[in-house]
Motif scaffolding. Structure first.
Motif: not given
Length: 144
Positions: A73-74, A84-87, A95-99, A68-69
Motif C-alpha cells: 500500500g505504499q 498508506r493506501v487501503v480499501r 489489483l482491481p482497486h489499484a487500477l 506498490f499499492w
C-alpha cells in the motif's frame, strides 16, 4: 452492530509533500521508460509516435503505482511521509482497486487537479479517486 468509523485522511500538508516527492520519482521513471522507447521508435516529438510515447509513459506510471499499492500500500514517497493506501474497509488494496484508483487519479490530475482538490470539500478529506475507487489514504503510525 455498530458501523465502523470512516477512515480519515492524513493532513493535507503531508499528502502534498508526498505528492511532490512522487512527482520527482515519476519524472525519473518517465526518463528511464523513454530511453528504450526512443531506441526502438526513434524521434518521438511529433505525430503518432508522440502519442504512443505518452501512452507508454502512462502505462509505466500505472504499473509503478499498482505494483506498490498492491504490495504493502505504499510507494517510497508514501513510506517517507508515513502514508498508506487501503480499501475503505481497511483491508489491503487489490489489483482491481489499484487500477481503478490509478485511472481515476490520472483523469483527475489531467482535469486541472480537480480530483485532488476534492479533498478540500470531502467530509473525510479523501481524494475523489479514493472515494470512487473504494480506497482511502491513511496514516501509518510511527515505529517505536
Amino acid at each position: 452492530m455498530i458501523a465502523a468509523a470512516p477512515l480519515r485522511a492524513p493532513a493535507l500538508g503531508r499528502r502534498l509533500a508526498s505528492g511532490g516527492y512522487e512527482l520527482l520519482m515519476l519524472a525519473a521513471l518517465a526518463m528511464i521508460a523513454t530511453f528504450p522507447f526512443l531506441a526502438f521508435f526513434g524521434d518521438s516529438t511529433h505525430g503518432w509516435r508522440r502519442h504512443v510515447l505518452q501512452a507508454w509513459v502512462l502505462v509505466v506510471a500505472g504499473a509503478y503505482f499498482t505494483w506498490f499499492w498492491t504490495r504493502g500500500g505504499q510507494t517510497l514517497p508514501m513510506k517517507t511521509w508515513r502514508l498508506r493506501v487501503v480499501r475503505s474497509d481497511g483491508a489491503p488494496v487489490s489489483l482491481p482497486h489499484a487500477l481503478h484508483r490509478y485511472v481515476i487519479a490520472a483523469l483527475g490530475f489531467f482535469a486541472l487537479g480537480l480530483g485532488f482538490w476534492w479533498a478540500l470539500v470531502d467530509r473525510d478529506r479523501q481524494f475523489l479517486h479514493d472515494r470512487l475507487a473504494g480506497t482511502a489514504m491513511v496514516d501509518v503510525p510511527r515505529e517505536k
